[in-house]
Design an enzyme around this catalytic site. Structure first.
Site, PDB file in Angstrom:
ATOM      1  N   SER A  70      39.992  34.689  39.509  1.00  0.00           N
ATOM      2  CA  SER A  70      41.429  34.894  39.430  1.00  0.00           C
ATOM      3  C   SER A  70      41.863  35.733  40.627  1.00  0.00           C
ATOM      4  O   SER A  70      41.363  36.830  40.833  1.00  0.00           O
ATOM      5  CB  SER A  70      41.749  35.618  38.113  1.00  0.00           C
ATOM      6  OG  SER A  70      43.114  35.940  38.044  1.00  0.00           O
TER       7      SER A  70
ATOM      8  N   LYS B  93      42.014  30.447  40.711  1.00  0.00           N
ATOM      9  CA  LYS B  93      43.271  30.616  39.952  1.00  0.00           C
ATOM     10  C   LYS B  93      44.145  31.589  40.717  1.00  0.00           C
ATOM     11  O   LYS B  93      43.706  32.688  41.063  1.00  0.00           O
ATOM     12  CB  LYS B  93      42.935  31.139  38.555  1.00  0.00           C
ATOM     13  CG  LYS B  93      44.048  31.898  37.840  1.00  0.00           C
ATOM     14  CD  LYS B  93      43.723  32.081  36.369  1.00  0.00           C
ATOM     15  CE  LYS B  93      44.234  33.401  35.821  1.00  0.00           C
ATOM     16  NZ  LYS B  93      43.919  33.573  34.397  1.00  0.00           N
TER      17      LYS B  93
ATOM     18  N   LYS C 291      47.508  33.901  40.890  1.00  0.00           N
ATOM     19  CA  LYS C 291      48.577  34.543  40.127  1.00  0.00           C
ATOM     20  C   LYS C 291      49.889  34.218  40.839  1.00  0.00           C
ATOM     21  O   LYS C 291      49.967  34.329  42.079  1.00  0.00           O
ATOM     22  CB  LYS C 291      48.358  36.053  40.100  1.00  0.00           C
ATOM     23  CG  LYS C 291      47.160  36.465  39.251  1.00  0.00           C
ATOM     24  CD  LYS C 291      47.444  36.214  37.775  1.00  0.00           C
ATOM     25  CE  LYS C 291      46.371  36.835  36.897  1.00  0.00           C
ATOM     26  NZ  LYS C 291      46.683  36.644  35.464  1.00  0.00           N
TER      27      LYS C 291
ATOM     28  N   ASP D  96      48.601  30.997  37.319  1.00  0.00           N
ATOM     29  CA  ASP D  96      48.888  31.797  36.116  1.00  0.00           C
ATOM     30  C   ASP D  96      50.121  32.658  36.376  1.00  0.00           C
ATOM     31  O   ASP D  96      50.123  33.503  37.271  1.00  0.00           O
ATOM     32  CB  ASP D  96      47.682  32.695  35.791  1.00  0.00           C
ATOM     33  CG  ASP D  96      47.856  33.463  34.480  1.00  0.00           C
ATOM     34  OD1 ASP D  96      48.907  33.293  33.818  1.00  0.00           O
ATOM     35  OD2 ASP D  96      46.940  34.232  34.121  1.00  0.00           O
TER      36      ASP D  96
ATOM     37  N   GLU E  25      49.214  28.171  33.759  1.00  0.00           N
ATOM     38  CA  GLU E  25      48.949  29.067  32.624  1.00  0.00           C
ATOM     39  C   GLU E  25      50.165  29.940  32.314  1.00  0.00           C
ATOM     40  O   GLU E  25      50.726  30.570  33.208  1.00  0.00           O
ATOM     41  CB  GLU E  25      47.734  29.938  33.010  1.00  0.00           C
ATOM     42  CG  GLU E  25      47.232  30.869  31.924  1.00  0.00           C
ATOM     43  CD  GLU E  25      45.995  31.656  32.394  1.00  0.00           C
ATOM     44  OE1 GLU E  25      45.362  31.266  33.403  1.00  0.00           O
ATOM     45  OE2 GLU E  25      45.668  32.663  31.753  1.00  0.00           O
TER      46      GLU E  25
ATOM     47  N   ASP F 198      48.070  31.263  27.246  1.00  0.00           N
ATOM     48  CA  ASP F 198      47.223  32.456  27.181  1.00  0.00           C
ATOM     49  C   ASP F 198      47.902  33.430  26.202  1.00  0.00           C
ATOM     50  O   ASP F 198      47.630  33.401  24.989  1.00  0.00           O
ATOM     51  CB  ASP F 198      47.083  33.049  28.600  1.00  0.00           C
ATOM     52  CG  ASP F 198      46.352  34.378  28.662  1.00  0.00           C
ATOM     53  OD1 ASP F 198      45.960  34.894  27.605  1.00  0.00           O
ATOM     54  OD2 ASP F 198      46.183  34.933  29.769  1.00  0.00           O
TER      55      ASP F 198
ATOM     56  N   LYS G 215      40.729  34.079  24.745  1.00  0.00           N
ATOM     57  CA  LYS G 215      40.294  35.456  24.987  1.00  0.00           C
ATOM     58  C   LYS G 215      40.053  36.073  23.622  1.00  0.00           C
ATOM     59  O   LYS G 215      40.995  36.169  22.804  1.00  0.00           O
ATOM     60  CB  LYS G 215      41.389  36.256  25.693  1.00  0.00           C
ATOM     61  CG  LYS G 215      41.605  35.903  27.152  1.00  0.00           C
ATOM     62  CD  LYS G 215      42.735  36.728  27.746  1.00  0.00           C
ATOM     63  CE  LYS G 215      42.988  36.332  29.190  1.00  0.00           C
ATOM     64  NZ  LYS G 215      44.267  36.870  29.682  1.00  0.00           N
TER      65      LYS G 215
ATOM     66  N   GLY H  69      39.632  36.022  31.016  1.00  0.00           N
ATOM     67  CA  GLY H  69      39.020  37.312  31.345  1.00  0.00           C
ATOM     68  C   GLY H  69      40.054  38.404  31.272  1.00  0.00           C
ATOM     69  O   GLY H  69      41.252  38.157  31.448  1.00  0.00           O
TER      70      GLY H  69
END
Ligand code: SMG
Ligand code: MG
Length: 385
Positions: free
Chosen positions: A151, A177, A179, A205, A230, A255, A279, A307
């Site tokens: 990430s 991934k 952000k 995400d 996400e 998520d 998660k 994570g």
């Protein structure tokens, strides 16, 4: 098991570099650890003899309530005042405490899933260390290693982002991934896609930073062959995620919205999620995480393991969970050195883009005492009567 007492320990670990998301920047990981100490009947011939066991849990709540309503000090407070006393009272009353009874015993306390998950994880680790079984085997794992994704936080510039991503690709990570947030979305994704090529798995995400009114902007992501997007919208906006899913190409992965097995079932039924990020902390523990895995598998919904910038303890448990058959996408289970120069356990390392699933009893890893002490900012012991 009969519980002797529970230790709460707050640690603060420096991150190798600041981690920026749509909701803030972190330079340290403040986390609450739970150590459960108890006794179990000797597994050998002397069943009347008790042996001591202990297990570790890691609470994924962050220092500030920005990702979730739970936060580290609040989780410690609810553990010390409400959750641990309930578990100790049941144990003192003669009930055999196992991971399977933790959630029902704590059910009268509303919410606080991350705090509950940490306590359940510690009991589970202790119980499996007592019986000599690994977490992976307890879950029903089918893999001995799991593919590792990374990430990537929001960077000061696209140039800086491309450098960071190139380094991770060189390390061997099999999925990137990014952000994103309004104003840091189309251009960085376009630049990274161009840099890493068409073959590399790429996803984004948003950590709930958009609204449905942003659908036109988000639609511009259609061009970059994303594996998924996400949590674009707020946590309690399950219905609007279903609407957004009809407007954009990348599959929607939830998520923050998936806080329970029921929420997962709702999201699937409403077609708000084509993929789910599991998660354990967010859903109240690893047992619920496994239930969501089973539910998704039965419904043809792909899952991957999220994570929460865990230490080696949480990382070990996540790797075991991600070794279940329904985890068909690479998770946010990167090597320890993605976040920490020094981890509190033996570090998890990348081997050809994969992380080994621990094979020892319970988590299969434990804190190295000297390192643990170095990062500890507070400890307390809650003794059973
Ligand atoms: O542990 O690799 C990790 C972090 C992965 O991006 C990550 N987690 O929303 O999925 C998410 C975030 C939550 C934590 S951000 C500080
Ligand atoms: Mg996320």
């Amino acid at each position: 098991m009969k519980i002797t007492g529970v230790e709460l320990r707050t640690i603060k670990m420096p991150l190798v570099s600041p981690f920026e998301t749509s909701f803030g920047v972190e330079s340290d990981r403040l986390a609450v650890l739970v150590r459960v100490v108890g006794t179990v009947p000797d597994g050998g011939s002397r069943h009347d003899r008790q042996v001591e066991v202990q297990g570790w849990g890691e609470c994924v709540a962050m220092e500030l309530p920005l990702y979730s309503s739970e936060y580290a000090d609040g989780a410690a407070e609810v553990l010390r005042r409400f959750l641990i006393p309930r578990l100790l009272a049941e144990s003192e009353a003669g009930r055999d405490i196992t991971a399977e009874v933790v959630e029902p015993l704590l059910e009268s306390v509303v919410g606080h899933r991350m705090a509950k998950a940490a306590l359940e994880m510690a009991v589970l680790d202790a119980q499996l260390r007592g019986s000599g079984q690994s977490l992976a085997s307890y879950f029903g794992a089918i893999r001995t290693s799991v593919p590792s994704g990374v990430s990537v936080g929001i960077q000061p510039s696209i140039h800086a982002l491309l450098d960071v991503v190139s380094d991770y690709v060189a390390d061997g990570y099999v999925r990137i991934k990014l952000k994103i947030k309004p104003g840091w979305d189309i251009a960085p994704v376009e630049a990274v896609r161009e840099r890493i090529g068409d073959q590399m798995l790429l996803q984004v995400d948003a950590n709930a930073a958009y609204t449905l009114a942003d659908a036109r902007v988000l639609r511009r992501l259609d061009a970059f062959d994303l594996l998924l997007i996400e949590q674009p919208l707020p946590e309690d906006d399950i219905r609007q995620h279903a609407e957004l899913a009809r407007l954009i190409k990348p599959p929607i992965c939830l998520d923050e919205s998936v806080v329970s097995v029921r929420a997962a079932a709702d999201a699937i039924a409403l077609r708000a999620a084509q993929v789910i990020n599991i998660k354990a902390g967010r859903v109240g523990g690893y047992l619920n995480a496994r239930k969501i895995h089973d539910l998704c598998q039965a419904n043809g919904i792909a899952v991957w393991c999220g994570g929460m910038v865990e230490t080696g303890l949480g990382r070990a448990a996540n790797a075991a969970l991600a070794a279940l058959p329904g985890f068909t996408l690479p998770g946010d289970i990167s090597a320890s050195d993605r976040f920490y120069e020094l981890d509190i356990t033996e570090p998890f390392v990348l081997d050809d883009g994969r992380i080994d699933v621990p094979t020892g009893p319970g988590l299969g890893v434990a804190p190295i005492q000297t390192i643990l002490e170095q990062f500890t900012v507070a400890t307390e012991w809650i003794q059973a009567k």
